[in-house]
Scaffold this active site. Structure first.
Site, PDB file in Angstrom:
ATOM      1  N   GLU A 133       6.597   1.209   8.147  1.00  0.00           N
ATOM      2  CA  GLU A 133       6.402   0.351   6.963  1.00  0.00           C
ATOM      3  C   GLU A 133       5.291  -0.615   7.307  1.00  0.00           C
ATOM      4  O   GLU A 133       5.488  -1.528   8.120  1.00  0.00           O
ATOM      5  CB  GLU A 133       7.694  -0.415   6.644  1.00  0.00           C
ATOM      6  CG  GLU A 133       8.887   0.461   6.350  1.00  0.00           C
ATOM      7  CD  GLU A 133       8.746   1.219   5.043  1.00  0.00           C
ATOM      8  OE1 GLU A 133       7.941   0.800   4.190  1.00  0.00           O
ATOM      9  OE2 GLU A 133       9.425   2.236   4.892  1.00  0.00           O
ATOM     10  N   CYS A 156       5.064  -8.758   2.476  1.00  0.00           N
ATOM     11  CA  CYS A 156       4.216  -7.562   2.345  1.00  0.00           C
ATOM     12  C   CYS A 156       4.108  -7.125   0.893  1.00  0.00           C
ATOM     13  O   CYS A 156       3.227  -6.350   0.542  1.00  0.00           O
ATOM     14  CB  CYS A 156       4.785  -6.438   3.188  1.00  0.00           C
ATOM     15  SG  CYS A 156       6.523  -6.133   2.814  1.00  0.00           S
ATOM     16  N   GLU A 171      -6.084  -6.827   4.150  1.00  0.00           N
ATOM     17  CA  GLU A 171      -4.866  -7.631   4.010  1.00  0.00           C
ATOM     18  C   GLU A 171      -5.080  -9.025   4.600  1.00  0.00           C
ATOM     19  O   GLU A 171      -5.517  -9.152   5.748  1.00  0.00           O
ATOM     20  CB  GLU A 171      -3.704  -6.938   4.741  1.00  0.00           C
ATOM     21  CG  GLU A 171      -2.387  -7.647   4.507  1.00  0.00           C
ATOM     22  CD  GLU A 171      -1.211  -7.006   5.250  1.00  0.00           C
ATOM     23  OE1 GLU A 171      -1.343  -6.727   6.453  1.00  0.00           O
ATOM     24  OE2 GLU A 171      -0.168  -6.803   4.612  1.00  0.00           O
ATOM     25  N   LYS A 185      13.760  -4.628  18.832  1.00  0.00           N
ATOM     26  CA  LYS A 185      12.880  -5.720  19.245  1.00  0.00           C
ATOM     27  C   LYS A 185      12.420  -6.512  18.031  1.00  0.00           C
ATOM     28  O   LYS A 185      11.686  -6.007  17.192  1.00  0.00           O
ATOM     29  CB  LYS A 185      11.631  -5.173  19.948  1.00  0.00           C
ATOM     30  CG  LYS A 185      10.827  -6.289  20.588  1.00  0.00           C
ATOM     31  CD  LYS A 185       9.429  -5.857  20.953  1.00  0.00           C
ATOM     32  CE  LYS A 185       8.406  -6.346  19.969  1.00  0.00           C
ATOM     33  NZ  LYS A 185       8.335  -7.791  19.793  1.00  0.00           N
TER      34      LYS A 185
HETATM   35  P1  NAD Z   1       2.563  -6.635  14.065  1.00  0.00           P
HETATM   36  O1  NAD Z   1       2.207  -5.216  13.835  1.00  0.00           O
HETATM   37  O2  NAD Z   1       1.636  -7.476  14.830  1.00  0.00           O
HETATM   38  O3  NAD Z   1       3.967  -6.740  14.828  1.00  0.00           O
HETATM   39  C1  NAD Z   1       5.128  -6.138  14.341  1.00  0.00           C
HETATM   40  C2  NAD Z   1       6.054  -5.845  15.511  1.00  0.00           C
HETATM   41  O4  NAD Z   1       5.450  -4.875  16.347  1.00  0.00           O
HETATM   42  C3  NAD Z   1       6.325  -7.054  16.395  1.00  0.00           C
HETATM   43  O5  NAD Z   1       7.654  -7.029  16.833  1.00  0.00           O
HETATM   44  C4  NAD Z   1       5.363  -6.824  17.550  1.00  0.00           C
HETATM   45  O6  NAD Z   1       5.756  -7.457  18.743  1.00  0.00           O
HETATM   46  C5  NAD Z   1       5.413  -5.322  17.686  1.00  0.00           C
HETATM   47  N1  NAD Z   1       4.266  -4.721  18.364  1.00  0.00           N
HETATM   48  C6  NAD Z   1       3.022  -5.225  18.504  1.00  0.00           C
HETATM   49  N2  NAD Z   1       2.255  -4.374  19.226  1.00  0.00           N
HETATM   50  C7  NAD Z   1       3.032  -3.298  19.511  1.00  0.00           C
HETATM   51  C8  NAD Z   1       2.802  -2.073  20.215  1.00  0.00           C
HETATM   52  N3  NAD Z   1       1.630  -1.800  20.759  1.00  0.00           N
HETATM   53  N4  NAD Z   1       3.815  -1.205  20.297  1.00  0.00           N
HETATM   54  C9  NAD Z   1       5.006  -1.448  19.719  1.00  0.00           C
HETATM   55  N5  NAD Z   1       5.294  -2.607  19.067  1.00  0.00           N
HETATM   56  C10 NAD Z   1       4.306  -3.509  18.963  1.00  0.00           C
HETATM   57  O7  NAD Z   1       2.865  -7.236  12.635  1.00  0.00           O
HETATM   58  P2  NAD Z   1       3.245  -8.740  12.271  1.00  0.00           P
HETATM   59  O8  NAD Z   1       2.013  -9.567  12.368  1.00  0.00           O
HETATM   60  O9  NAD Z   1       4.457  -9.134  13.016  1.00  0.00           O
HETATM   61  O10 NAD Z   1       3.669  -8.585  10.743  1.00  0.00           O
HETATM   62  C11 NAD Z   1       2.783  -8.656   9.680  1.00  0.00           C
HETATM   63  C12 NAD Z   1       2.464  -7.276   9.167  1.00  0.00           C
HETATM   64  O11 NAD Z   1       3.675  -6.601   8.798  1.00  0.00           O
HETATM   65  C13 NAD Z   1       1.637  -7.285   7.902  1.00  0.00           C
HETATM   66  O12 NAD Z   1       0.642  -6.303   8.007  1.00  0.00           O
HETATM   67  C14 NAD Z   1       2.624  -6.924   6.805  1.00  0.00           C
HETATM   68  O13 NAD Z   1       2.067  -6.316   5.672  1.00  0.00           O
HETATM   69  C15 NAD Z   1       3.526  -5.997   7.527  1.00  0.00           C
HETATM   70  N6  NAD Z   1       4.808  -5.879   6.848  1.00  0.00           N
HETATM   71  C16 NAD Z   1       5.095  -4.719   6.196  1.00  0.00           C
HETATM   72  C17 NAD Z   1       6.299  -4.587   5.510  1.00  0.00           C
HETATM   73  C18 NAD Z   1       6.657  -3.319   4.787  1.00  0.00           C
HETATM   74  O14 NAD Z   1       7.813  -3.163   4.423  1.00  0.00           O
HETATM   75  N7  NAD Z   1       5.732  -2.407   4.570  1.00  0.00           N
HETATM   76  C19 NAD Z   1       7.206  -5.643   5.532  1.00  0.00           C
HETATM   77  C20 NAD Z   1       6.875  -6.812   6.203  1.00  0.00           C
HETATM   78  C21 NAD Z   1       5.676  -6.917   6.875  1.00  0.00           C
END
Ligand code: NAD
Length: 480
Positions: A248, A282, A384, A173
């Site tokens: 991650e 990130c 963050e 997804k």
């Molecule tokens: P998010 O957690 O809102 O969403 C990430 C994914 O999870 C999306 O596909 C979303 O639809 C899905 N999701 C949301 N709720 C869910 C649930 N209850 N169950 C399962 N899936 C669910 O994050 P975002 O806003 O898309 O991304 C930004 C965040 O990602 C920041 O915190 C950033 O630091 C982090 N990030 C981390 C890394 C890393 O490698 N550590 C890399 C890139 C981004």
């Protein structure tokens, strides 16, 4: 208007509910396509397809799996321009950046894992005159891969490629905020001849599709990249089901600048590590700690360069920053800038939404923002923000800076600038962080372990770590 389709059992299909989510072009602030609003029924169809494909895919010779994945890599390279433009329209990032980083890296992810499986080996442990142990590594079954919006195709493929290469079938997804390149990837998988059901891509909201993947009893392994709160929710559901998890998560990365650094190199890279991709990486260094002796020199040079960064039309190669991914995220970033003022910070540059005239006037842009004068433990310096916002904090000695650098709940990446080898080793050793860059930033060797400590996640991606994650070891002990 283009309606994106799910990719299930080798076919592009509408969501069962036949409902869609508006997909925005952030540079213009307008809807330009539709994303399937899928639900647990689409996930179930995907799990059925993946389960049916697993016996054949998991026993397909590695050389054949490798050849198919290499074809996908080649097709990504062949479609570089199309994918980069699509990524930019969907996410708001400059096209030049997508062409230089996102799309080549997506191709490299497939290249890397398609060839890594050809060179992988397992362990043996000989017990003198008694027995030989050897470890088999089996693909697990149906893997769930869930990815965020900031580096859409890059991070999506970073999970899918090792999962598929090691013989699993996948239900994936992408973020509902940036679904387009995952959709284009499904077309390329069909063209590459990936057998049906091996990869299934279900678009939609996290609380529906993501939650259904997380809770599905026939998905025993989940690789997730996204926010720490979402990671905690996934862990809450998956842990009692004993699923294998790689998480991650977020970061609040320190960038530590000692006065004995190569100043010009440091300044140039620090501009990138602060504001690349609008600060929506990130790994961006959002807390900059500067040794007091060069604080004023750094501040003057850094602010002058940040003021020169041009923002606007992501298709114009002159612009260094494009749009923020969504209105909601822009508002979140702006609210943190307001908070920083309440916490006593001074805005040295930026601090506002940027308004771009003409066809981009409704787009979501934020000026590169530099803040000083904050306590290291205030909310602005602990939470963050994930935008083009950095704070400057002076320090007097190594002990102080390590205390401040290690003070957040996060521990993803850190950057250290010094020409002293011993100091670099010492500081790197004492940072609570999964990744430390010394005199560089975002220099990536795909063989290295990638991930964070503390609330930045559990598990590691990258290299053979990912192949281990997507396989189960089995020890076989043979008595001599
Ligand atoms: P998010 O957690 O809102 O969403 C990430 C994914 O999870 C999306 O596909 C979303 O639809 C899905 N999701 C949301 N709720 C869910 C649930 N209850 N169950 C399962 N899936 C669910 O994050 P975002 O806003 O898309 O991304 C930004 C965040 O990602 C920041 O915190 C950033 O630091 C982090 N990030 C981390 C890394 C890393 O490698 N550590 C890399 C890139 C981004």
């Amino acid at each position: 208007m283009l309606a994106i389709k799910n990719y299930i059992n080798g076919e592009l299909v509408e969501p069962i509910a036949k409902t869609y989510i508006d997909n925005y072009n952030p540079a213009k602030g307008s809807v330009y396509s539709l994303t399937p609003d899928s639900d647990e029924r689409d996930v179930q169809m995907s799990v059925n397809a993946a389960t049916a494909a697993f016996p054949s895919w998991s026993t397909t010779p590695k050389s054949e799996r490798s050849a198919i994945l290499l074809r996908i890599a080649e097709l990504i390279e062949k479609n570089l321009d199309k994918l980069a433009i699509a990524e930019s329209i969907d996410n708001g990032k400059p096209i030049w950046l997508a062409k230089m980083v996102d799309i080549p890296r997506a191709a490299s992810n497939f290249h890397f894992y398609a060839t890594a499986i050809l060179h992988d080996a397992t362990d043996t442990y000989a017990m003198e005159n008694t027995a030989i142990n050897y470890t088999l590594r089996h693909p697990i079954g149906v893997a769930g891969c869930i990815s965020p919006w900031n580096l859409p195709l890059y991070l999506f493929t970073w999970k899918i490629a090792p999962a598929l290469a090691s013989g699993n079938c996948v239900v994936a997804k992408p973020s509902e905020i940036t679904p387009m390149t995952a959709y284009l990837l499904s077309e390329l998988c069909i063209e590459a001849g990936l057998p049906k059901g091996v990869l299934n891509i279900v678009h939609g909201y996290g609380h529906k599709v993501g939650a259904a993947i997380t809770a599905h009893p026939n998905i025993p392994v989940i690789s997730f990249t996204g926010g720490t709160k979402t990671g905690a929710e996934i862990a809450r559901i998956a842990a009692p089901m004993f699923k294998k998890l790689s998480l991650e998560l977020g970061g609040k990365n320190p960038n530590i600048i000692f006065s004995d650094c190569d100043f010009d190199k440091m300044l140039k890279t620090t501009i990138n590590s602060s504001f690349s991709n609008q600060g929506e990486i990130c790994l961006c260094g959002s807390r900059i700690f500067i040794e007091r002796g060069i604080y004023e020199k750094f501040k003057t040079g850094f602010v002058a360069q940040a003021k020169q960064l041009t923002i606007g039309n992501p298709a114009d190669d002159k612009n260094r920053l494009g749009a923020i991914v969504s209105k909601q995220h822009m508002e979140k970033i702006l609210s943190y800038i307001d908070l920083s003022k309440q916490e006593g910070g001074s805005i040295l540059c930026g601090g506002k939404q940027a308004h771009i005239a003409g066809e981009f006037e409704k787009g979501w842009y934020i000026e590169p923002t530099i803040i000083e004068g904050l306590a290291y433990d205030c909310r602005t310096n602990q939470e963050e923000i994930f935008g083009p916002v950095v704070t400057l904090t002076p320090f007097d000695n190594e002990e102080d800076v390590l205390k401040m650098a290690n003070s957040t709940i996060y521990g993803l990446a850190a950057t250290v600038w010094t020409e002293s080898l011993t100091k670099a080793h010492r500081v790197a050793n004492n940072l609570h962080s999964g990744i430390v860059w010394v005199n560089c930033w975002l220099l990536r060797d795909l063989r290295t372990p990638f991930g964070g400590v503390k609330s930045s996640g559990i598990g590691r991606e990258g290299g053979f770590e990912a192949l281990r994650f997507f396989t189960e070891p089995k020890n076989v002990c043979i008595k001599l």
